[in-house]
Design an enzyme around this catalytic site. Structure first.
Site, PDB file in Angstrom:
ATOM      1  N   GLY A 162       6.275   4.061   4.692  1.00  0.00           N
ATOM      2  CA  GLY A 162       6.383   5.156   5.649  1.00  0.00           C
ATOM      3  C   GLY A 162       7.770   5.230   6.207  1.00  0.00           C
ATOM      4  N   GLY A 163       7.978   6.175   7.094  1.00  0.00           N
ATOM      5  CA  GLY A 163       9.289   6.331   7.691  1.00  0.00           C
ATOM      6  C   GLY A 163       9.689   5.113   8.512  1.00  0.00           C
ATOM      7  N   PHE A 164       8.706   4.317   8.857  1.00  0.00           N
ATOM      8  CA  PHE A 164       8.986   3.215   9.770  1.00  0.00           C
ATOM      9  C   PHE A 164       8.947   1.858   9.115  1.00  0.00           C
ATOM     10  CE2 PHE A 164       6.932   6.694  12.038  1.00  0.00           C
ATOM     11  CZ  PHE A 164       7.956   7.046  12.875  1.00  0.00           C
ATOM     12  N   GLY A 165       8.613   1.837   7.853  1.00  0.00           N
ATOM     13  CA  GLY A 165       8.557   0.543   7.204  1.00  0.00           C
ATOM     14  C   GLY A 165       7.502   0.504   6.115  1.00  0.00           C
TER      15      GLY A 165
ATOM     16  N   LEU B 159       0.828  -1.211   0.000  1.00  0.00           N
ATOM     17  CA  LEU B 159       0.000   0.000   0.000  1.00  0.00           C
ATOM     18  C   LEU B 159       0.854   1.250   0.000  1.00  0.00           C
ATOM     19  CD1 LEU B 159      -2.728  -0.865   2.662  1.00  0.00           C
ATOM     20  CD2 LEU B 159      -3.075  -0.603   0.211  1.00  0.00           C
ATOM     21  N   GLY B 160       1.973   1.174   0.672  1.00  0.00           N
ATOM     22  CA  GLY B 160       2.784   2.383   0.744  1.00  0.00           C
ATOM     23  C   GLY B 160       3.998   2.163   1.601  1.00  0.00           C
TER      24      GLY B 160
ATOM     25  N   VAL C 287       3.958  -0.853   4.212  1.00  0.00           N
ATOM     26  CA  VAL C 287       2.592  -1.182   4.601  1.00  0.00           C
ATOM     27  C   VAL C 287       1.951  -2.051   3.524  1.00  0.00           C
ATOM     28  CG1 VAL C 287       0.387  -0.250   5.343  1.00  0.00           C
ATOM     29  CG2 VAL C 287       2.454   1.074   5.705  1.00  0.00           C
TER      30      VAL C 287
ATOM     31  N   LYS D 229       1.597  -3.059   8.944  1.00  0.00           N
ATOM     32  CA  LYS D 229       2.802  -2.243   8.878  1.00  0.00           C
ATOM     33  C   LYS D 229       3.958  -3.090   9.361  1.00  0.00           C
ATOM     34  CE  LYS D 229       3.457   2.063   9.069  1.00  0.00           C
ATOM     35  NZ  LYS D 229       3.467   3.460   9.332  1.00  0.00           N
TER      36      LYS D 229
ATOM     37  N   ASP E 135       4.811  13.117  12.705  1.00  0.00           N
ATOM     38  CA  ASP E 135       4.849  12.969  11.251  1.00  0.00           C
ATOM     39  C   ASP E 135       3.456  13.110  10.658  1.00  0.00           C
ATOM     40  OD1 ASP E 135       5.957  12.628   8.791  1.00  0.00           O
ATOM     41  OD2 ASP E 135       6.129  10.452   8.921  1.00  0.00           O
TER      42      ASP E 135
END
Ligand SMILES: *[C@@H]1O[C@H](CO)[C@@H](O)[C@H](O)[C@H]1NC(C)=O
Ligand SMILES: *[C@@H]1O[C@H](CO)[C@@H](O)[C@H](O)[C@H]1NC(C)=O
Ligand SMILES: *[C@@H]1O[C@H](CO)[C@@H](O)[C@H](O)[C@H]1NC(C)=O
Ligand SMILES: *[C@@H]1O[C@H](CO)[C@@H](O)[C@H](O)[C@H]1NC(C)=O
Ligand SMILES: *[C@@H]1O[C@H](CO)[C@@H](O)[C@H](O)[C@H]1NC(C)=O
Ligand SMILES: *[C@@H]1O[C@H](CO)[C@@H](O)[C@H](O)[C@H]1NC(C)=O
Ligand SMILES: *[C@@H]1O[C@H](CO)[C@@H](O)[C@H](O)[C@H]1NC(C)=O
Length: 816
Positions: free
Chosen positions: A510-513, A507-508, A515, A529, A626
């Protein structure tokens, strides 16, 4: 906007109004053979009020309304609020039997108020009088056939009543507009509750939105400050067998003021400032955590801006201490020592400075003295508290509560409430008092002794505290490690749900990993996530933080369903949002047209709500770090839900703020102090929120060089804020409204964190018409040391080229 601009603008508006001012009706009355058509207006004898046709906000519908002649934009009463006209060919007439009739051009009756029986009416006449009352009366008998004051809309003028006729049951109350563009009846009403001790209640449909507390002879218990404007207004409260009502009158006829129930349920009083020709917000019913009805549960008490919002009344303790410590205070409090139900065992504790509890079921006797009230309450086992009905002088009359005390609040300058408690509870404070007396009279030797004792006590307390701390921490940890509160998914389930993290399910990022989308065997869709492996905390901390995120539940936050841990894999499993994220819409040339202004505003309000909850209303004071369009997800009804909150806490605390590989925070949304000093606070979220607000208004993305901020500031300075509005939604919103939203956004992105509003202050701005500060120029286009990217080298002036989409055109460059 500069002052000069403002003045010239006003003159232009004045000239414009002059040129197009509707023709005044020849007289100040309307006879049966006359009519008023769109464009004509009827004035009150001294030209204070004016009646005519108008279109609210950006609507093109026409309504008949009344306004102050000095302020035609502020409509105080609407005749056909539920039957809009769609063109200007309507006519208002009075017929022979005293009925007001609003006809459209085809002769259909669009609106006509019900009047009392028409028999015996000879020569009715319509008049708008100098208090703003539109009256149909019989000229021969001078009796009133119908008057607008009996049917208020959203505004209470001097002389109007909020109340109930107890003989006929007829109620006069305010009801909000649906929106600024639609005067039809909205969700909120402002009504007298005549049961128990009367108070005025603002209802949000069938739920209590706010209360005034009882009328105590001088003011409504919730607003002692109204006493201080007795030089301006006189308030009257009538409570007898015939009616219960509340009105105010002006001390001077030159005062122009109105009390409004706005479309968001706020009560605001405005006073007209003659010299500046605008409305000043004079008073606003406070909105904060204590506004939620029964926030602290039965026998709890709410304190605004206190360290603790909720506490238990004297002699009470939380029913469920665990829930209470998690700030779920709705369960309320219970007695620590039961009442003995006798004059020997029970007494009263004077609780000063409060707004009276909800009094719908209270028992009122205006005729007895306060001593008698006390006696009755003490005698009756079921009585829990009393207060005088009238606090003037020694106090008189009696209000007794026989039920749970709900929605009690501290207010500055509030009245006294006498709470029945066991005498053993009263003793506690007396002991302290005698200790003080001893202290005062003692010789220096005793004093010295006391001091040493104190030092000893403090030292012991400190030790106890730290022990307590350790114990609490220990408890929290062991609780969470049981894992009972965070559902744990096994890795196989997650792998199956996501087709082994197949790329098609991504799906996308992010800064953390990454998704991924997935589907559980039961059919429920999920978003997984997968946290990047390199910078994770230990297992315990991870579980604790995951527990925290599960505890954060709010309709504007994405819900965490559980987590998954396997060796070094850490995953968080969220509910899946069908409509993707906000950036998918607002930054897309075609999709952004599907978000009309109302939807955008609702999204803004939703995000603000979620953020307010994270910052303030949840126990944990979470800073998001964020917030951005991509982190606002949309459900099938386009309700916004903030995602990724709390994720920052899953990472090691000591991790650098700016890490060239994983920047926590996103360029364009990061506040200057965060970029420059790594300083982070709830105000950095407010900054990101301000940027997001500008993006939602404009449909343009703020780049790392803060070009959108620069552009918004430039337009603001020129008084052209409306130009910022996304072309796709133009026309459905007024210029003034947009200017206000831009102003609020600019306040959020001020350079100094102290200059930015808190989310609760932002909320007040959003929901009311409070005057806003002028924003200062936000920090844009200057080189910021240490930031690893393209903050511009130049002081530039920016212009969006509409043909170039989001591309930036630099129109002037000054080297620095
Ligand atoms: C309104 O009154 C004017 C004259 O006062 C008359 O010419 C006109 O026909 C009336 N309009 C209607 C719709 O009755
Ligand atoms: C005005 O409203 C009527 C129905 O109330 C409708 O039939 C008519 O088409 C509308 N006219 C315009 C111009 O919108
Ligand atoms: C005046 O209007 C009312 C409401 O439409 C109607 O009931 C009444 O019969 C009318 N009176 C006359 C004299 O036309
Ligand atoms: C105005 O609107 C009404 C319906 O609300 C319609 O009957 C009438 O024909 C319209 N008149 C004009 C001039 O458009
Ligand atoms: C307006 O009308 C009301 C009701 O008839 C009356 O009580 C009030 O005194 C009037 N005010 C003025 C200024 O005429
Ligand atoms: C809050 O506590 C009450 C009982 O004290 C409980 O019934 C309710 O479910 C709790 N609400 C939440 C959101 O935890
Ligand atoms: C005590 O209060 C209850 C509840 O209002 C009432 O029914 C009862 O009559 C009262 N008893 C006395 C002795 O006043």
């Amino acid at each position: 906007m500069k002052k000069g601009d403002m003045i010239s603008k006003q003159t232009t508006i004045a000239l414009f109004l002059l040129a197009f001012s509707p023709s005044a009706f020849p007289a100040d009355t309307l006879q049966i053979d006359q009519n008023i058509t769109d464009g004509q207006t009827l004035f009150s004898p001294n030209s204070i009020f004016e009646l005519g046709f108008f279109s609210p906000g950006s609507s093109t519908n026409r309504f008949v309304g009344i306004w102050f002649a000095v302020s035609p934009d502020t409509v105080l009463w609407v005749a056909n609020r539920d039957s809009p006209l769609n063109n200007t060919s309507a006519t208002l007439k009075l017929n022979k039997t005293g009925s007001l009739l609003l006809y459209d051009s085809s002769g259909r009756i669009v609106w006509s108020p019900r009047t009392r029986s028409s028999s015996g009416i000879n020569s009715p006449i319509l008049q708008l009088n100098d208090s703003g009352n539109l009256v149909v009366k019989d000229q021969t008998t001078n009796s009133i056939i119908w008057q607008s004051f009996d049917y208020p809309t959203n505004t209470l003028l001097a002389g109007m009543k909020v109340g109930k006729n107890l003989r006929t049951g007829f109620e006069t109350y305010l009801s909000s507009w649906k929106s600024r563009d639609d005067p039809s009846e909205g969700d909120y009403t402002y009504k007298m509750d005549t049961q128990g001790a009367p108070e005025v209640i603002t209802w949000d449909r069938s739920e209590i939105s706010s209360r005034t507390g009882i009328w105590n002879g001088q003011y409504f218990s919730f607003a002692p400050q109204t006493l201080t404007y007795s030089n301006l207004l006189n308030f009257h409260f009538v409570l007898n067998q015939d009616e219960v009502s509340y009105t105010y009158e002006l001390k001077s006829t030159s005062t122009i003021t109105r009390l409004v129930l706005n479309e968001n349920g706020l009560i605001e009083r405005f006073v007209w400032d003659q010299s500046h020709q605008n409305w000043n917000l004079f008073w606003l019913q406070p909105v904060d955590e204590c506004s939620n009805f029964a926030k602290c549960g039965p026998f709890g008490i709410c304190q605004r801006d206190g360290i603790k919002t909720c506490s238990c009344l004297r002699g009470f303790e939380p029913v469920t201490p665990d829930e209470w410590s998690m700030r779920n205070t709705s369960g309320g409090c219970k007695r620590t020592v039961p009442l003995g139900c006798s004059t020997n065992s029970d007494g009263f504790y004077r609780l000063g400075g409060v707004e009276t509890p909800y009094s719908h079921d209270a028992i009122v006797d205006a005729s007895i003295s306060i001593e008698e009230c006390k006696r009755r309450c003490l005698m009756n086992c079921s009585c829990v508290a009393y207060t005088p009905l009238d606090i003037r002088g020694e106090g008189s009359g009696c209000v007794m509560w026989n039920t749970e005390l709900v929605d009690t609040k501290y207010v500055i300058g509030g009245q006294d409430l006498y709470l029945k408690v066991s005498k053993s509870e009263l003793g506690r404070s007396n002991k302290k008092k005698s200790a003080t007396i001893v202290g005062v009279i003692s010789s220096s030797l005793i004093l010295l002794l006391l001091v040493s004792l104190l030092v000893y006590l403090l030292w012991r307390k400190k030790i106890r505290h730290s022990r307590q701390d350790i114990k609490e921490r220990h408890l929290a940890q062991s609780n969470s490690l049981k894992g009972a509160d965070v559902p744990v998914f096994d890795l196989d389930t997650v792998l199956q749900a996501t087709d082994n993290f197949s790329i098609t399910n991504k799906l996308g990022e992010g800064g953390f990993g990454l998704v991924y989308k997935g589907q559980l065997p039961c059919g429920q869709e999920i978003a997984v996530k997968r946290l990047s492996m390199d910078s994770l905390q230990g297992l315990n901390e991870f579980m604790n933080e995951a527990l925290l995120i599960t505890k954060l539940q709010h309709r504007n936050l994405v819900r965490l369903l559980g987590c998954c841990i396997d060796n070094n894999e850490r995953m968080l499993i969220y509910e899946y949002m069908t409509n993707k994220s906000l950036d998918y819409y607002i930054f897309d040339a075609t999709r952004r047209a599907t978000l009309n202004w109302t939807t955008r505003l609702e999204i803004v309000i939703g995000i603000a709500r979620g953020l307010l909850y994270l910052h303030q209303d949840s126990r944990f004071n979470v800073i998001h770090r964020d917030l951005k369009a991509a982190n606002v997800l949309l459900d099938e009804q386009m309700n916004p839900k903030i995602s990724d909150f709390g994720t920052a806490r899953l990472f090691k605390r000591e991790q650098g703020i700016i890490n060239t590989e994983t920047v926590i925070g996103t360029r364009g949304y990061m506040s200057p102090e965060y970029v420059l000093e790594g300083a982070i606070s709830i105000k950095s979220d407010v900054y990101s929120f301000g940027v997001l607000l500008l993006e939602i208004i404009s449909g343009k993305k703020n780049q790392g060089n803060q070009n959108l901020l620069a552009y918004a500031w430039k337009l603001w300075e020129e008084g052209n804020s409306y130009k910022l509005l996304d072309e796709a939604v133009k026309c459905s919103v007024s210029e003034t409204e947009i200017r206000r939203y831009v102003q609020m956004a600019l306040l959020c992105v001020q350079e100094c964190p102290e200059d930015r509003p808190s989310m609760s202050a932002f909320f007040t701005m959003l929901l009311s018409d409070t005057l806003l500060h002028d924003p200062k120029k936000p920090l844009v286009g200057t080189r910021i040391r240490g930031f690893p990217s393209d903050w511009s080298l130049y002081q530039q002036s920016y212009e969006y080229d509409s043909t170039a989409g989001d591309q930036l055109t630099i129109t002037g460059i000054e080297g620095r």
